[in-house]
Write an enzyme that holds these catalytic residues in place. Structure first.
Site, short mmCIF file in Angstrom:
data_model
loop_
_atom_site.label_atom_id
_atom_site.label_comp_id
_atom_site.label_asym_id
_atom_site.label_seq_id
_atom_site.Cartn_x
_atom_site.Cartn_y
_atom_site.Cartn_z
N ARG A 9 6.83 3.28 9.05
CA ARG A 9 7.29 3.80 10.34
C ARG A 9 6.98 2.84 11.48
NH1 ARG A 9 4.25 9.50 10.09
NH2 ARG A 9 2.58 8.08 9.58
N SER A 41 -7.44 -0.06 -4.39
CA SER A 41 -6.65 -1.18 -3.84
C SER A 41 -7.53 -2.33 -3.35
CB SER A 41 -5.75 -0.68 -2.72
OG SER A 41 -6.51 -0.13 -1.68
N LYS A 44 -7.48 14.06 -10.25
CA LYS A 44 -8.82 13.44 -10.22
C LYS A 44 -9.36 13.33 -8.79
CE LYS A 44 -7.33 9.45 -8.56
NZ LYS A 44 -7.74 8.79 -7.31
N ASP A 46 -8.80 6.84 -14.42
CA ASP A 46 -8.79 6.98 -12.96
C ASP A 46 -9.91 7.92 -12.50
OD1 ASP A 46 -7.96 6.46 -10.42
OD2 ASP A 46 -6.03 7.47 -10.57
#
Ligand code: NAP
Ligand code: G3P
Length: 307
Positions: free
Chosen positions: A34, A114, A165, A218
């Site tokens: 955006r 990340s 999770k 995860d």
């Protein structure tokens, strides 16, 4: 391999990390958000892959915006969002598939903090789809010596592993924040996996998927890392902060907060027992303290491990 044109929607931590992985493999990547300079229409032009790394709250709106632009009939949709839609309880892949019924949809999910991926630390992930060829193409696009990508034929299982999770990671943060010890953490994560499997099966997922990278993998990553925003929510609440105070300083999205609310509704509607989710929900609502949540879990009726 052939170079692919990829539109990545969402330029947050995960969208940027995935963009960097594909760019390093020589693909042509365009990022949209955006706040970015490029229009959605420009970014989507000639895209062979459209990857969404938008937070859950924006997925339905962005999917509907994308519907107004022309796309090649072969464009593959990839979703990397880990959440549930509050209004419909649909998963992100179900939203994309509903909006684009004739396109292949691939779920990308795994133990993928990340910040570690941005440092080129080794990691693995899963790309899951009912369209095997689409999953294999996405596998090729992102695979590298530091990012190992597996295919899987159970998209809903892979997606729910990554989504559910996050609730357990909030609980694990509480567990560590209260210094409850390694036994408690092992019990929580293991019973958390049982709860995830119980819910996942009600959604039609394969049990086996939850023992893989996108499930157990995860769960371990997120429940054990201070890099996880969901873990941070629990950890900081255990240290006495309110949810509002934690979220005000949190870098990025902690999807588990919203997922917990949506999931509890789903579980009540389908009569699924979700004791950990229930206590996390009550904690997030400010109805109980972290210590009371712990007591509630420890003092439940005794029962067989499996039933
Ligand atoms: N970070 C990770 O380690 C990681 C790993 C795997 C999966 N994920 C999942 O990936 C998703 C994104 O995570 P993230 O860490 O990248 O979050 P983030 O850093 O908070 O970024 C979220 C992105 O979503 C966009 N967005 C939010 N609401 C929107 C709306 N209503 N319309 C359009 N765009 C909207 C944001 O746009 P603006 O910048 O314009 O606000 C931003 O680009 C989450 O579901 C998360 O669970 C994250
Ligand atoms: O920072 P979190 O808690 O959103 O976790 C990030 C990823 O989902 C880990 O795989």
């Amino acid at each position: 391999m052939q170079k692919t044109t990829i539109a990545i929607l969402g330029a947050g931590a995960w969208g940027v990390a995935l963009a960097n992985l594909a760019t390093a493999n020589g693909h042509q990547v365009r990022l949209w958000s955006r706040r970015g300079g490029q229009t959605l229409q420009t970014v989507l032009q000639n895209a062979q892959i459209l990857l969404s790394a938008i937070s859950m709250q924006g997925v339905r709106e962005v999917a509907s915006q994308v519907q107004s632009f022309p796309l090649s009939p072969t464009t593959i949709f990839v979703t990397a969002t880990k959440g549930l839609d509050p209004q419909t309880t649909l998963t992100p892949s179900q939203i994309w598939q509903t909006a684009f019924p004739h396109h292949p949809v691939v779920v990308l999910s795994g133990p993928n903090l990340s910040k570690e991926i941005e440092q080129s630390l080794p990691a693995a992930t899963v790309v899951a789809s009912q369209n095997q060829a689409a999953a294999e193409l996405v596998q090729m696009v992102f695979s590298s010596p530091c990012f190992r990508v597996y295919t899987n034929p159970d998209p809903i299982g892979v997606e729910l592993g990554g989504t559910l999770k996050n609730i357990m990671a909030i609980a694990a943060g509480v567990c560590d924040g209260l210094h409850l010890g390694t036994n408690a953490k092992a019990a929580l994560v293991t019973r958390g996996l049982t709860e995830i499997i119980r819910i996942g099966r009600s959604w039609g997922a394969n049990t086996e998927t939850f023992y893989g990278l996108s499930g157990l993998g995860d769960l371990l990553a997120t429940c054990n890392s201070p890099l996880s925003r969901n873990y941070q929510v629990g950890y900081q609440m255990a240290s006495g902060k309110t949810l509002t105070e934690v979220l005000a300083d949190l870098p990025g999205t902690a999807e588990g907060v919203n997922t917990c609310r949506v999931l509890l509704r789903h579980a009540q509607h389908h009569s699924i027992t979700v004791p950990i989710t229930e206590q996390v929900y009550r904690l997030l609502q400010g109805e109980i303290t972290p210590r009371q949540a712990l007591e509630e879990l420890m003092l439940r009726d005794i029962k067989p491990e499996y039933n």
